[in-house]
Design an enzyme around this catalytic site. Structure first.
Site, PDB file in Angstrom:
ATOM      1  N   LYS A 191      28.500 -19.488 117.283  1.00  0.00           N
ATOM      2  CA  LYS A 191      29.829 -19.033 117.666  1.00  0.00           C
ATOM      3  C   LYS A 191      30.610 -20.198 118.295  1.00  0.00           C
ATOM      4  O   LYS A 191      30.836 -21.180 117.637  1.00  0.00           O
ATOM      5  CB  LYS A 191      29.694 -17.833 118.624  1.00  0.00           C
ATOM      6  CG  LYS A 191      28.768 -16.729 118.091  1.00  0.00           C
ATOM      7  CD  LYS A 191      29.322 -16.100 116.834  1.00  0.00           C
ATOM      8  CE  LYS A 191      28.534 -14.911 116.348  1.00  0.00           C
ATOM      9  NZ  LYS A 191      27.365 -15.232 115.526  1.00  0.00           N
ATOM     10  N   ASP A 240      23.133 -12.642 127.303  1.00  0.00           N
ATOM     11  CA  ASP A 240      23.764 -13.250 126.126  1.00  0.00           C
ATOM     12  C   ASP A 240      25.175 -13.655 126.547  1.00  0.00           C
ATOM     13  O   ASP A 240      26.023 -12.809 126.835  1.00  0.00           O
ATOM     14  CB  ASP A 240      23.796 -12.212 124.992  1.00  0.00           C
ATOM     15  CG  ASP A 240      24.373 -12.765 123.697  1.00  0.00           C
ATOM     16  OD1 ASP A 240      25.182 -13.703 123.751  1.00  0.00           O
ATOM     17  OD2 ASP A 240      24.019 -12.219 122.621  1.00  0.00           O
ATOM     18  N   ARG A 274       9.095 -30.230 115.070  1.00  0.00           N
ATOM     19  CA  ARG A 274       8.967 -28.888 115.667  1.00  0.00           C
ATOM     20  C   ARG A 274       8.739 -29.001 117.169  1.00  0.00           C
ATOM     21  O   ARG A 274       9.035 -28.076 117.931  1.00  0.00           O
ATOM     22  CB  ARG A 274       7.854 -28.074 114.983  1.00  0.00           C
ATOM     23  CG  ARG A 274       7.642 -26.696 115.607  1.00  0.00           C
ATOM     24  CD  ARG A 274       7.199 -25.644 114.597  1.00  0.00           C
ATOM     25  NE  ARG A 274       5.994 -26.020 113.876  1.00  0.00           N
ATOM     26  CZ  ARG A 274       4.752 -25.873 114.347  1.00  0.00           C
ATOM     27  NH1 ARG A 274       4.546 -25.362 115.542  1.00  0.00           N
ATOM     28  NH2 ARG A 274       3.725 -26.236 113.616  1.00  0.00           N
ATOM     29  N   TYR A 306      24.493  -6.824 121.160  1.00  0.00           N
ATOM     30  CA  TYR A 306      24.654  -7.298 119.785  1.00  0.00           C
ATOM     31  C   TYR A 306      23.740  -6.497 118.830  1.00  0.00           C
ATOM     32  O   TYR A 306      22.556  -6.312 119.115  1.00  0.00           O
ATOM     33  CB  TYR A 306      24.314  -8.801 119.749  1.00  0.00           C
ATOM     34  CG  TYR A 306      24.252  -9.350 118.368  1.00  0.00           C
ATOM     35  CD1 TYR A 306      25.366  -9.331 117.534  1.00  0.00           C
ATOM     36  CD2 TYR A 306      23.069  -9.885 117.864  1.00  0.00           C
ATOM     37  CE1 TYR A 306      25.308  -9.816 116.246  1.00  0.00           C
ATOM     38  CE2 TYR A 306      23.001 -10.381 116.577  1.00  0.00           C
ATOM     39  CZ  TYR A 306      24.129 -10.335 115.771  1.00  0.00           C
ATOM     40  OH  TYR A 306      24.052 -10.805 114.492  1.00  0.00           O
TER      41      TYR A 306
HETATM   42  C1  PLP Z   1      26.908 -11.582 120.807  1.00  0.00           C
HETATM   43  C2  PLP Z   1      25.989 -12.170 119.790  1.00  0.00           C
HETATM   44  N1  PLP Z   1      24.752 -12.526 120.152  1.00  0.00           N
HETATM   45  C3  PLP Z   1      23.872 -13.027 119.270  1.00  0.00           C
HETATM   46  C4  PLP Z   1      24.195 -13.198 117.948  1.00  0.00           C
HETATM   47  C5  PLP Z   1      23.142 -13.699 116.987  1.00  0.00           C
HETATM   48  O1  PLP Z   1      23.374 -15.003 116.647  1.00  0.00           O
HETATM   49  P1  PLP Z   1      22.921 -15.673 115.260  1.00  0.00           P
HETATM   50  O2  PLP Z   1      23.759 -15.057 114.188  1.00  0.00           O
HETATM   51  O3  PLP Z   1      23.222 -17.114 115.512  1.00  0.00           O
HETATM   52  O4  PLP Z   1      21.482 -15.403 115.078  1.00  0.00           O
HETATM   53  C6  PLP Z   1      25.480 -12.887 117.519  1.00  0.00           C
HETATM   54  C7  PLP Z   1      25.840 -13.134 116.107  1.00  0.00           C
HETATM   55  O5  PLP Z   1      26.693 -12.571 115.498  1.00  0.00           O
HETATM   56  C8  PLP Z   1      26.393 -12.322 118.449  1.00  0.00           C
HETATM   57  O6  PLP Z   1      27.619 -11.919 118.056  1.00  0.00           O
END
Ligand code: PLP
Length: 337
Positions: free
Chosen positions: A153, A128, A4, A57
């Site tokens: 992704k 992001d 961790r 998101y």
């Molecule tokens: C633009 C974006 N940010 C963050 C996330 C969150 O990521 P995670 O699914 O790895 O928690 C996603 C996931 O679909 C996303 O499309």
């Protein structure tokens, strides 16, 4: 050491990602959401206000609308394309949260200009950067303080890992590592870090392939009579400053006359799926996100078009993917009565 806190495989991924983003340091997380929640919680306290761009998101929107709301943290949403609106929302905020391009309507922002607005008021910024990846956008070089990714992704790239990462200065990453990271406990597992290291080795070549196929298919859809509009940053005359390429994720809106359910069912190479960034092509109809039960619903709040469809263009090859789309469109024409 105890994993961790420190693990050599995780550390190797963190160092690679920091280098790609031009960051002093980075921390791996168990998911994009644990990266986002840990980063955001390192900057705010009860009673604070965050400014965020609209169309973020959906789960980040839900985090803000549920847990943060319970902590009496308020979020003001702004159209990130409107610098005057951002400037008037910022005074008094403790954090500016960005995503560009956004991941449904692909709104793009002048990140450098927005980061400068926040900096002039001493407000830290998080972005992001999952859509563009560091191959096509390096927000720290544009003045943003902290970059977060869903590494599930493009960074992973094979749809076989759920992970996240946060990159920034030694000081800010040190702050996140000292508080949110150990106590929220969303650590990246060494095996997932190993999968991510594997993914990073082909990231630039994958991104260029997603770009080429994605742009070609977006252009053909734009020219198709059954398509009302296509939301793809590469179709504009110019990309926004700092964005040097485009990925494989975009959306478009069908005119009346297509049964979208039949279209989605007839596709063979494009599978139904809400994630993206892997080798395979995926589709999500807007109707599906509009009907998501989890609340609050960002598609409703920000307005996702009910006849929109989001595509992730994978690596199967442009012509095979286009033929799949054309066949499904032909099959989905509604009978005129
Ligand atoms: C633009 C974006 N940010 C963050 C996330 C969150 O990521 P995670 O699914 O790895 O928690 C996603 C996931 O679909 C996303 O499309």
């Amino acid at each position: 050491t105890y994993t961790r806190g420190l693990n050599p495989t995780v550390r190797m991924f963190e160092e690679m990602l920091a280098k790609l983003e031009g960051a002093e340091d980075a921390i791996g997380f168990a998911s994009g959401m644990s990266a986002i929640s840990s980063a955001v919680l390192s900057f705010v306290e009860p009673g604070d206000r965050i400014v965020a761009v609209r169309h973020i998101y959906p789960d980040a929107f839900r985090l803000f609308g549920t847990l943060l709301a319970r902590m009496r943290i308020e979020v003001t949403y702004v159209d990130g394309r409107d610098e005057a609106a951002v400037a008037s929302a910022l005074p008094g905020a403790k954090l500016f949260y960005m995503e560009s391009p956004t991941s449904w309507v692909m709104e793009t922002h002048d990140i450098g200009a927005l980061a400068a607005l926040a900096k002039s008021r001493g407000i830290p910024t998080i972005i992001d950067n999952s859509w563009a990846s560091p191959v096509f956008q390096r927000p720290l070089s544009l003045g943003v303080d902290v970059v977060v990714h869903s590494a599930s992704k493009y960074l992973g790239g094979h749809s076989d890992v759920v992970a996240g990462v946060v990159a920034g200065s030694k000081e800010l990453i040190g702050r996140i590592r000292g508080e949110a990271y150990p106590y929220l406990g969303g650590k990246l597992s060494p095996f997932d870090a190993w999968l991510l290291i594997r993914g990073l080795r082909t990231l630039p070549i994958r991104m260029r392939a997603h770009q080429a196929s994605g742009l070609e298919i977006a252009r053909r859809l734009r020219d198709h009579p059954i398509v009302e509009r296509v939301c793809h940053p590469g179709l504009a005359n110019l990309l926004p400053a700092g964005l040097t390429g485009t990925s494989g994720l975009f959306s478009f809106v069908f005119r009346d006359g297509i049964d979208i359910r039949t279209f989605a069912d007839r596709l063979k190479l494009f599978k139904l799926g809400v994630s993206w960034g892997g080798h395979e092509s995926l589709i999500v109809p807007g109707e599906v996100v509009l009907q998501q039960k989890a609340q609050p619903n960002s598609a409703m709040a920000f307005g996702v078009h009910p006849r929109s469809v989001r595509l992730h263009v994978g690596l199967e090859g442009t012509e095979a993917l286009w033929s799949d789309l054309e066949t499904a469109i032909d099959a989905a024409f509604e009978e005129k009565t």
